[in-house]
Design a protein around this motif. Structure first.
Motif, PDB file in Angstrom:
ATOM      1  N   ASP A  35       0.821  -1.217   0.000  1.00  0.00           N
ATOM      2  CA  ASP A  35       0.000   0.000   0.000  1.00  0.00           C
ATOM      3  C   ASP A  35       0.853   1.265   0.000  1.00  0.00           C
ATOM      4  N   LYS A  36       2.159   1.085  -0.151  1.00  0.00           N
ATOM      5  CA  LYS A  36       3.075   2.226  -0.257  1.00  0.00           C
ATOM      6  C   LYS A  36       4.125   1.909  -1.320  1.00  0.00           C
TER       7      LYS A  36
ATOM      8  N   ILE B 204      -1.840  -5.226  -4.566  1.00  0.00           N
ATOM      9  CA  ILE B 204      -2.087  -3.935  -3.941  1.00  0.00           C
ATOM     10  C   ILE B 204      -3.212  -4.113  -2.927  1.00  0.00           C
ATOM     11  N   GLU B 205      -2.945  -3.724  -1.672  1.00  0.00           N
ATOM     12  CA  GLU B 205      -3.993  -3.827  -0.655  1.00  0.00           C
ATOM     13  C   GLU B 205      -4.887  -2.593  -0.723  1.00  0.00           C
ATOM     14  N   VAL B 206      -6.190  -2.830  -0.786  1.00  0.00           N
ATOM     15  CA  VAL B 206      -7.177  -1.762  -0.894  1.00  0.00           C
ATOM     16  C   VAL B 206      -8.006  -1.716   0.382  1.00  0.00           C
ATOM     17  N   ASN B 207      -8.113  -0.543   0.975  1.00  0.00           N
ATOM     18  CA  ASN B 207      -8.989  -0.354   2.137  1.00  0.00           C
ATOM     19  C   ASN B 207     -10.411  -0.149   1.621  1.00  0.00           C
TER      20      ASN B 207
ATOM     21  N   GLY C   6     -13.059   1.483   3.960  1.00  0.00           N
ATOM     22  CA  GLY C   6     -12.845   2.848   4.420  1.00  0.00           C
ATOM     23  C   GLY C   6     -12.654   2.977   5.916  1.00  0.00           C
ATOM     24  N   GLU C   7     -12.383   1.876   6.601  1.00  0.00           N
ATOM     25  CA  GLU C   7     -12.196   1.920   8.054  1.00  0.00           C
ATOM     26  C   GLU C   7     -10.840   2.532   8.396  1.00  0.00           C
ATOM     27  N   ALA C   8     -10.836   3.445   9.355  1.00  0.00           N
ATOM     28  CA  ALA C   8      -9.610   4.171   9.702  1.00  0.00           C
ATOM     29  C   ALA C   8      -8.530   3.250  10.252  1.00  0.00           C
ATOM     30  N   ALA C   9      -8.925   2.171  10.905  1.00  0.00           N
ATOM     31  CA  ALA C   9      -7.952   1.284  11.541  1.00  0.00           C
ATOM     32  C   ALA C   9      -7.308   0.306  10.560  1.00  0.00           C
ATOM     33  N   LYS C  10      -7.802   0.268   9.334  1.00  0.00           N
ATOM     34  CA  LYS C  10      -7.300  -0.726   8.382  1.00  0.00           C
ATOM     35  C   LYS C  10      -6.223  -0.143   7.480  1.00  0.00           C
ATOM     36  N   HIS C  11      -5.322  -1.014   7.061  1.00  0.00           N
ATOM     37  CA  HIS C  11      -4.304  -0.638   6.092  1.00  0.00           C
ATOM     38  C   HIS C  11      -4.894  -0.702   4.682  1.00  0.00           C
ATOM     39  N   GLY C  12      -4.099  -0.247   3.725  1.00  0.00           N
ATOM     40  CA  GLY C  12      -4.526  -0.287   2.331  1.00  0.00           C
ATOM     41  C   GLY C  12      -4.764   1.104   1.772  1.00  0.00           C
TER      42      GLY C  12
ATOM     43  N   ASP D 198      -7.117   5.243  -5.369  1.00  0.00           N
ATOM     44  CA  ASP D 198      -5.657   5.322  -5.559  1.00  0.00           C
ATOM     45  C   ASP D 198      -5.030   3.998  -5.987  1.00  0.00           C
ATOM     46  N   ALA D 199      -5.847   2.949  -6.066  1.00  0.00           N
ATOM     47  CA  ALA D 199      -5.297   1.613  -6.295  1.00  0.00           C
ATOM     48  C   ALA D 199      -4.638   1.469  -7.665  1.00  0.00           C
ATOM     49  N   VAL D 200      -5.271   1.985  -8.699  1.00  0.00           N
ATOM     50  CA  VAL D 200      -4.733   1.812 -10.048  1.00  0.00           C
ATOM     51  C   VAL D 200      -3.409   2.558 -10.200  1.00  0.00           C
ATOM     52  N   ALA D 201      -3.346   3.773  -9.689  1.00  0.00           N
ATOM     53  CA  ALA D 201      -2.111   4.561  -9.799  1.00  0.00           C
ATOM     54  C   ALA D 201      -0.959   3.874  -9.090  1.00  0.00           C
ATOM     55  N   LEU D 202      -1.209   3.330  -7.895  1.00  0.00           N
ATOM     56  CA  LEU D 202      -0.142   2.633  -7.178  1.00  0.00           C
ATOM     57  C   LEU D 202       0.275   1.374  -7.924  1.00  0.00           C
ATOM     58  N   ALA D 203      -0.700   0.628  -8.433  1.00  0.00           N
ATOM     59  CA  ALA D 203      -0.380  -0.596  -9.179  1.00  0.00           C
ATOM     60  C   ALA D 203       0.495  -0.287 -10.393  1.00  0.00           C
TER      61      ALA D 203
END
Length: 230
Positions: free
Chosen positions: A102-103, A125-128, A131-137, A142-147
């Motif tokens: 995710d980074k 790519i891990e996707v949140n 939308g939970e604040a405590a979760k990673h991703g 933003d997923a496509v751009a990171l991929a």
């Protein structure tokens, strides 16, 4: 047959039933047996029943298991927990898959530290998606751009996407989250990536994940039993 092996066979039957119910081809769903917190001896039992793909969350614990199980041919290790920057070398040198990118910085470290004699590290790519604040991703948008950025690294291969759906959501909301992942995978493919993996679905929500396009399901407690995090 041991109890763990019976559990494993039961999970295979459940996956086959989910495939049939979703009109998916038999054998199209890949099982990742999530062995975090369980000893290497339990992995040996499930391996003896035919399982080869195992998922681990905690890098130090997993690294010790790679030492204990080095004699088992064909073991495929999936990292499904966060990879801290001081642990990327371990993952780069011993893992086959990492599901939690995710980074871009993490991906760059993994690529730089991947030994040249090894094939590229399979990456999701891990996707949140909840939308939970405590979760990673990354947020879905933003997923496509990171991929695309990760796909330019020489020693990683972007295979698809991973998510952990909202634990307490009802079936309608879970379905919405899983179908969003399916749509994001199509966006990756439209962007030119040879991505074919949706890593989603666990013991409680596996049938719905399969109905919504999962290719890899991560099952732990249904095989190994309840975890003791103490």
């Amino acid at each position: 047959m041991t109890m763990l092996q019976q559990n494993y066979q039961s999970v295979l039957v459940q996956i086959a039933a989910a495939e049939k119910a979703a009109e998916r081809h038999a054998g199209s769903i890949h099982l990742i047996a999530v062995s975090k917190t369980f000893p290497a001896s339990d992995i040996r039992e499930v391996y003896a029943a035919g399982q080869r793909d195992f998922g681990e969350n905690y890098i130090q614990e997993w690294y010790a298991k790679t030492e204990e199980l080095a004699d088992l041919p064909g073991l495929v290790w999936h990292i499904i927990g966060q990879v801290q920057s001081n642990k990327t070398k371990f993952v780069a040198e011993r893992a086959h898959w990492v599901h939690t990118i995710d980074k871009l910085k993490t991906a760059e470290r993994l690529s730089a530290q991947r030994p040249e004699h090894m094939p590229p590290l399979n990456a999701c790519i891990e996707v949140n998606v909840s939308g939970e604040a405590a979760k990673h991703g990354v947020p879905p948008q933003d997923a496509v751009a990171l991929a695309l950025a990760v796909s330019k690294l020489p020693n990683l291969k972007v295979r698809g996407l991973m998510c952990v759906a909202e634990a307490d959501a009802d079936e309608d909301e879970l379905g919405r989250q899983f179908l969003l992942m399916q749509d994001l995978l199509k966006q990756l493919q439209a962007a030119g990536l040879e991505a074919d993996v949706l890593s989603m679905g666990m013991s409680a929500d596996m049938p719905l994940a399969v109905a919504c396009g999962a290719t890899h399901v991560r099952i732990g407690s249904a095989i190994f039993g309840k975890r003791n995090y103490a």
